[in-house]
Scaffold this motif. Structure first.
Motif, mmCIF file in Angstrom:
data_model
loop_
_atom_site.group_PDB
_atom_site.id
_atom_site.type_symbol
_atom_site.label_atom_id
_atom_site.label_comp_id
_atom_site.label_asym_id
_atom_site.label_seq_id
_atom_site.Cartn_x
_atom_site.Cartn_y
_atom_site.Cartn_z
ATOM 1 N N ALA A 183 0.806 -1.219 0.000
ATOM 2 C CA ALA A 183 0.000 0.000 0.000
ATOM 3 C C ALA A 183 0.837 1.267 0.000
ATOM 4 O O ALA A 183 0.385 2.327 -0.450
ATOM 5 C CB ALA A 183 -0.937 -0.004 1.204
ATOM 6 N N GLN A 184 2.079 1.175 0.490
ATOM 7 C CA GLN A 184 2.890 2.378 0.635
ATOM 8 C C GLN A 184 4.108 2.430 -0.283
ATOM 9 O O GLN A 184 4.893 3.376 -0.218
ATOM 10 C CB GLN A 184 3.352 2.518 2.093
ATOM 11 N N ARG A 185 4.238 1.448 -1.157
ATOM 12 C CA ARG A 185 5.430 1.390 -2.008
ATOM 13 C C ARG A 185 5.538 2.616 -2.920
ATOM 14 O O ARG A 185 6.640 3.058 -3.261
ATOM 15 C CB ARG A 185 5.409 0.101 -2.832
ATOM 16 N N HIS A 186 4.407 3.199 -3.299
ATOM 17 C CA HIS A 186 4.423 4.365 -4.186
ATOM 18 C C HIS A 186 5.134 5.563 -3.562
ATOM 19 O O HIS A 186 5.548 6.488 -4.274
ATOM 20 C CB HIS A 186 2.987 4.770 -4.522
ATOM 21 N N ARG A 187 5.291 5.567 -2.271
ATOM 22 C CA ARG A 187 5.874 6.721 -1.601
ATOM 23 C C ARG A 187 7.351 6.915 -1.950
ATOM 24 O O ARG A 187 7.879 8.022 -1.822
ATOM 25 C CB ARG A 187 5.690 6.594 -0.089
ATOM 26 N N CYS A 188 8.007 5.849 -2.385
ATOM 27 C CA CYS A 188 9.412 5.991 -2.785
ATOM 28 C C CYS A 188 9.533 6.922 -3.992
ATOM 29 O O CYS A 188 10.413 7.792 -4.042
ATOM 30 C CB CYS A 188 10.017 4.621 -3.089
ATOM 31 N N ALA A 189 8.630 6.751 -4.969
ATOM 32 C CA ALA A 189 8.652 7.633 -6.145
ATOM 33 C C ALA A 189 8.373 9.073 -5.750
ATOM 34 O O ALA A 189 8.939 10.018 -6.329
ATOM 35 C CB ALA A 189 7.625 7.153 -7.170
ATOM 36 N N VAL A 191 9.338 10.585 -3.178
ATOM 37 C CA VAL A 191 10.534 11.222 -2.604
ATOM 38 C C VAL A 191 11.727 11.081 -3.542
ATOM 39 O O VAL A 191 12.869 11.340 -3.156
ATOM 40 C CB VAL A 191 10.861 10.653 -1.208
ATOM 41 N N GLY A 192 11.468 10.636 -4.788
ATOM 42 C CA GLY A 192 12.518 10.570 -5.796
ATOM 43 C C GLY A 192 13.500 9.442 -5.617
ATOM 44 O O GLY A 192 14.654 9.557 -6.040
ATOM 45 N N ARG A 193 13.047 8.328 -5.059
ATOM 46 C CA ARG A 193 13.938 7.190 -4.844
ATOM 47 C C ARG A 193 13.351 5.948 -5.493
ATOM 48 O O ARG A 193 12.128 5.864 -5.729
ATOM 49 C CB ARG A 193 14.148 6.959 -3.349
ATOM 50 N N PRO A 194 14.195 4.967 -5.817
ATOM 51 C CA PRO A 194 13.683 3.732 -6.421
ATOM 52 C C PRO A 194 12.808 2.974 -5.426
ATOM 53 O O PRO A 194 13.052 3.032 -4.214
ATOM 54 C CB PRO A 194 14.953 2.943 -6.763
ATOM 55 N N PRO A 195 11.788 2.279 -5.901
ATOM 56 C CA PRO A 195 10.889 1.566 -4.981
ATOM 57 C C PRO A 195 11.593 0.389 -4.319
ATOM 58 O O PRO A 195 12.572 -0.144 -4.831
ATOM 59 C CB PRO A 195 9.767 1.080 -5.898
ATOM 60 N N TYR A 196 11.083 0.010 -3.170
ATOM 61 C CA TYR A 196 11.548 -1.239 -2.561
ATOM 62 C C TYR A 196 10.792 -2.392 -3.217
ATOM 63 O O TYR A 196 9.688 -2.224 -3.736
ATOM 64 C CB TYR A 196 11.362 -1.247 -1.047
#
Length: 299
Positions: A183-189, A191-196
């Motif tokens: 549910a929270q994986r999109h948060r990496c994008a 903040v400008g970082r690759p997803p986990y």
């Protein structure tokens, strides 16, 4: 004894034969301690059971085994023990019934409640808003979501999922951990970082093998389960607890069993049996002051 639907006993045996000693080697734990037989029937709680259950004298449980200290097999691959087992057996004694327990895969238990295959489900089921829509709960512990890593990991205690960006996280299939991560994986994008990446495993042994072998950077699972596991396995450490969730017996929505189960758990809390069970399994910090029926998810 659990009637096996899946061969989780063999799974645990593989875990124990691999990188972990037998479960009863955990410091300070006596898995053979009898904390259930002194429990007596409470007629007030028993009176809350539906008449057909009182008449049959049986509660049908669907249980997931394989994750210490909740429920797991001893090295004989026949004897199942754990916190969930002791709590459910003690509740049955309060109600004057016996447990008819069948083992099932974790992600198969909740759907089977609605069909009537099982009356009660155990598997360290956390109370979430999504599950509350279709399942009722009677709470009996407060566990948490946590992380474990290898000893050499540079990962700091996780307080926000963006700390996981660019890493690979292992977790169990059909769990609240999988749901939280996805549910929270999109948060990496954002903040400008690759997803986990999330790797899902059906078996606990496979999760810990992947961590030991470096296939995942961290595991996300129950705090109690991870603390237990790192006490058994070399080269691992518990990183931190991420959030709390109340854990309960799972019931079909609107089940008339809920008041009786709640009364039984509260009787165990009042007479000290509950504290003795949790102390046996090293989960004293998970104690709740009272059982609740389908409470809101802890945010």
């Amino acid at each position: 004894m659990i009637r096996r639907v899946l061969a989780a006993g063999a799974v645990l045996a593989a875990l124990l034969a691999g990188c972990a000693p037998a479960p009863d080697a955990a410091p300070g734990l006596d898995v053979g301690a009898d904390v259930v037989s002194p429990v007596r029937v409470d007629e007030g709680a028993r009176a809350l059971l539906p008449p057909d259950v009182r008449a049959s004298g049986v509660l049908r449980f669907g249980s997931s085994a394989g994750t210490p200290p909740s429920a797991f097999y001893l090295p004989d691959n026949r004897t199942v023990v754990g916190q969930d087992i002791d709590v459910s057996e003690a509740v049955a004694r309060v109600l004057g019934v016996r447990v008819q327990r069948s083992e099932a895969a974790f992600d198969a238990i909740l759907p089977a409640l609605d069909s009537g295959k099982y009356q009660v489900g155990t598997g360290n089921f956390g109370v979430t808003e999504q599950r509350r829509r279709t399942v009722d709960f009677v709470t009996y512990v407060d566990d948490g979501q946590g992380f474990a890593v290898r000893q050499d990991s540079d990962l700091k205690p996780v307080t926000d999922v963006t700390q996981l960006c660019g890493r690979t996280i292992g977790t169990g299939a059909g769990t609240t951990f999988e749901a939280t991560l996805n549910a929270q994986r999109h948060r990496c994008a954002e903040v400008g970082r690759p997803p986990y990446q999330v790797l899902v495993f059906a078996e606990s042994s496979a999760q810990f093998s992947a961590l030991q072998q470096g296939k995942v950077d961290a595991l996300m699972s129950t705090s109690n389960g991870l603390r237990y596991a790192v006490s058994q396995q070399p080269n691992l450490r518990f990183l931190n607890e991420f959030r709390h969730l109340e854990v309960g017996f799972a019931l079909r929505k609107g089940s008339p069993l809920a008041p009786a189960l709640q009364a039984a758990v509260n009787r165990l809390i009042a007479d000290g049996s509950y504290a003795r069970i949790l102390h046996k399994w090293g989960t004293d910090n998970s104690a709740i002051p009272r059982s609740r029926i389908t409470p809101p998810e802890i945010r």
